[in-house]
Design a protein around this motif. Structure first.
Motif, PDB file in Angstrom:
ATOM      1  N   VAL A 209      25.965   3.855  18.396  1.00  0.00           N
ATOM      2  CA  VAL A 209      26.324   4.294  19.130  1.00  0.00           C
ATOM      3  C   VAL A 209      28.049   3.944  19.375  1.00  0.00           C
ATOM      4  CG1 VAL A 209      27.093   2.737  21.808  1.00  0.00           C
ATOM      5  CG2 VAL A 209      24.970   2.975  21.323  1.00  0.00           C
ATOM      6  N   HIS A 210      28.433   5.350  19.442  1.00  0.00           N
ATOM      7  CA  HIS A 210      30.176   5.797  19.857  1.00  0.00           C
ATOM      8  C   HIS A 210      30.957   5.404  20.878  1.00  0.00           C
ATOM      9  CE1 HIS A 210      33.719   7.007  17.730  1.00  0.00           C
ATOM     10  NE2 HIS A 210      33.974   7.592  17.982  1.00  0.00           N
TER      11      HIS A 210
ATOM     12  N   VAL B 142      25.603   8.501  22.400  1.00  0.00           N
ATOM     13  CA  VAL B 142      24.739   7.889  21.223  1.00  0.00           C
ATOM     14  C   VAL B 142      23.919   8.638  20.259  1.00  0.00           C
ATOM     15  CG1 VAL B 142      22.315   6.657  22.026  1.00  0.00           C
ATOM     16  CG2 VAL B 142      23.999   6.767  23.429  1.00  0.00           C
ATOM     17  N   ASP B 143      23.777   8.589  19.153  1.00  0.00           N
ATOM     18  CA  ASP B 143      22.940   8.908  17.904  1.00  0.00           C
ATOM     19  C   ASP B 143      22.495   8.110  17.015  1.00  0.00           C
ATOM     20  OD1 ASP B 143      22.329  10.779  16.688  1.00  0.00           O
ATOM     21  OD2 ASP B 143      24.681  10.934  15.062  1.00  0.00           O
TER      22      ASP B 143
ATOM     23  N   GLU C  20      26.872  16.874  27.660  1.00  0.00           N
ATOM     24  CA  GLU C  20      26.693  18.248  27.294  1.00  0.00           C
ATOM     25  C   GLU C  20      26.788  17.830  25.239  1.00  0.00           C
ATOM     26  OE1 GLU C  20      27.118  22.183  27.236  1.00  0.00           O
ATOM     27  OE2 GLU C  20      25.477  22.002  29.529  1.00  0.00           O
ATOM     28  N   SER C  21      28.145  17.397  25.298  1.00  0.00           N
ATOM     29  CA  SER C  21      29.010  16.364  24.017  1.00  0.00           C
ATOM     30  C   SER C  21      29.946  16.463  24.345  1.00  0.00           C
ATOM     31  CB  SER C  21      29.238  18.702  23.887  1.00  0.00           C
ATOM     32  OG  SER C  21      30.411  18.826  23.791  1.00  0.00           O
ATOM     33  N   ASP C  22      30.211  15.566  22.944  1.00  0.00           N
ATOM     34  CA  ASP C  22      30.938  14.090  22.550  1.00  0.00           C
ATOM     35  C   ASP C  22      32.680  15.149  23.098  1.00  0.00           C
ATOM     36  OD1 ASP C  22      31.449  15.755  20.733  1.00  0.00           O
ATOM     37  OD2 ASP C  22      31.287  13.886  19.650  1.00  0.00           O
TER      38      ASP C  22
ATOM     39  N   GLY D 299      23.800  12.537  24.284  1.00  0.00           N
ATOM     40  CA  GLY D 299      22.767  12.334  23.679  1.00  0.00           C
ATOM     41  C   GLY D 299      21.708  13.026  23.895  1.00  0.00           C
ATOM     42  N   THR D 300      20.298  13.020  22.951  1.00  0.00           N
ATOM     43  CA  THR D 300      19.019  13.995  23.608  1.00  0.00           C
ATOM     44  C   THR D 300      18.372  12.865  23.822  1.00  0.00           C
ATOM     45  OG1 THR D 300      18.535  13.082  21.285  1.00  0.00           O
ATOM     46  CG2 THR D 300      19.345  15.500  21.217  1.00  0.00           C
ATOM     47  N   ASP D 301      18.043  12.169  23.766  1.00  0.00           N
ATOM     48  CA  ASP D 301      17.733  10.834  24.705  1.00  0.00           C
ATOM     49  C   ASP D 301      18.128   9.395  24.988  1.00  0.00           C
ATOM     50  OD1 ASP D 301      15.440   9.520  25.197  1.00  0.00           O
ATOM     51  OD2 ASP D 301      14.171   8.611  23.720  1.00  0.00           O
TER      52      ASP D 301
END
Length: 336
Positions: free
Chosen positions: A112-113, A107-108, A87-89, A63-65
């Motif tokens: 929450v995934h 986290v998006d 960096e990525s899912d 996630g970014t934050d």
């Protein structure tokens, strides 16, 4: 005239020592000693389960934050997880498949995934799912769960592999005694029997897990190889201890495998779920290493199994070395 000494050996021994054994004292001492052993067994078999749980588990976060999420994660399950940024899912999924982390969270925004791997440990995947739901409620987020490496539909709780601890220990102890009875004087046939049984036992158990229990959906042969090494890693050290140190060596080794290796193997939940020191110790012993290697072969294409395989190979080598020492000592003692 010769006087015949009619004093019994027991009476003579009592007279020589100047004291007699008190039956009441012996009874109390035996009861106390057995009581201590019972308490120790209770601690060994029950205490690890009571103290087990999520602690310092490596998880990934994407996630970014994610600062707020990680703070909520720590509040929901203190000291349970050690988050690592990915960096990525997809990178997180690869890390889960390679057993670098036990799971993770994507986290998006308000979602929450949770990514879990029930094949790695249903207890850990359940803990991750529950924690994700707790965090979602605390932050007002929506939560979804994805099982990246699921257990087979025929064995959704993982009981098949989770119950291998006792059969593995049994398969390592009993052949040492049985083949010694059959081949009391032939080292070659005795060792061939142990190695042959390890291979046969590995194939048989793997076939049952695959075709009867449905605990394995992939090929049974990697699991059979892991089980073979596991049984050999148990049997050959015991045979070596017996040949080098006699019955006392075998008894000590068998008790260690049964009363320490068995409860500390962590096969049902993985060692990461046990208290850290006990879990690490359990992986040094053959039952724990065998369980880790079998799970790795069954569900993760051998990922995360290198250390367990090396541990078992080491036990095999040590067992053969001890056996060789005992075999060389026997002729020397016979000549003496």
């Amino acid at each position: 005239m010769t006087q015949i000494d009619t004093e019994s050996p027991a009476a003579a021994e009592e007279g020589a020592s100047g004291r007699t054994r008190n039956p009441a004292a012996m009874l109390l001492a035996m009861c106390a000693g057995l009581g201590v052993i019972l308490v120790l067994l209770l601690m060994v078999f029950i205490l690890p389960s009571l103290k087990s749980g999520a602690h310092d588990l490596q998880v990934g976060v994407v996630g970014t934050d994610t600062a707020q999420f990680e703070q909520a994660l720590g509040a929901a399950a203190p000291n349970a997880y050690e988050p690592q940024q990915f960096e990525s899912d997809e990178a997180l999924r690869d890390a889960i498949r390679n057993r670098e982390v036990v799971g993770g969270f994507v986290v998006d925004g308000g979602n929450v995934h949770a990514l879990v791997a029930s094949a790695g440990s249903s207890a850990i995947s359940g803990s991750l799912t529950g924690t994700a739901q707790t965090v979602a409620r605390a932050t007002g987020s929506a939560v979804t769960v994805e099982d990246v490496v699921p257990l087979p539909a025929s064995d959704p709780t993982g009981i098949g592999i989770g119950g291998l601890a006792f059969p593995l220990v049994f398969g390592g102890i009993v052949p040492v005694v049985a083949f010694r009875k059959i081949f009391p004087r032939s080292n070659a046939w005795y060792l061939a029997g142990l190695i042959g049984f390890a291979a046969l036992g590995g194939i048989a158990v793997s076939a049952v897990l695959t075709y009867w229990f449905g605990s394995i959906e992939s090929s049974m042969w990697p699991v059979a190889a892991a089980l073979t090494l596991g049984i050999a890693g148990l049997a050959l050290p015991l045979a070596g201890l017996q040949n080098a140190f006699g019955a006392k060596g075998f008894t000590l080794g068998a008790m260690t495998m049964m009363f320490l290796g068995n409860p500390l193997a962590g096969i049902a939940t993985t060692s990461a779920w046990l208290p850290s020191g006990l879990g690490t110790f359990g992986q040094i012993l053959p039952p724990g290493a065998a369980g880790t290697l079998v799970r790795s072969a069954a569900y993760f294409d051998w990922a995360g199994g290198a250390t367990a395989a090396l541990t078992l190979v080491t036990w095999v080598v040590v067992g053969l070395a001890l056996y060789a020492v005992g075999a060389r000592r026997a002729p020397a003692e016979a000549q003496a």
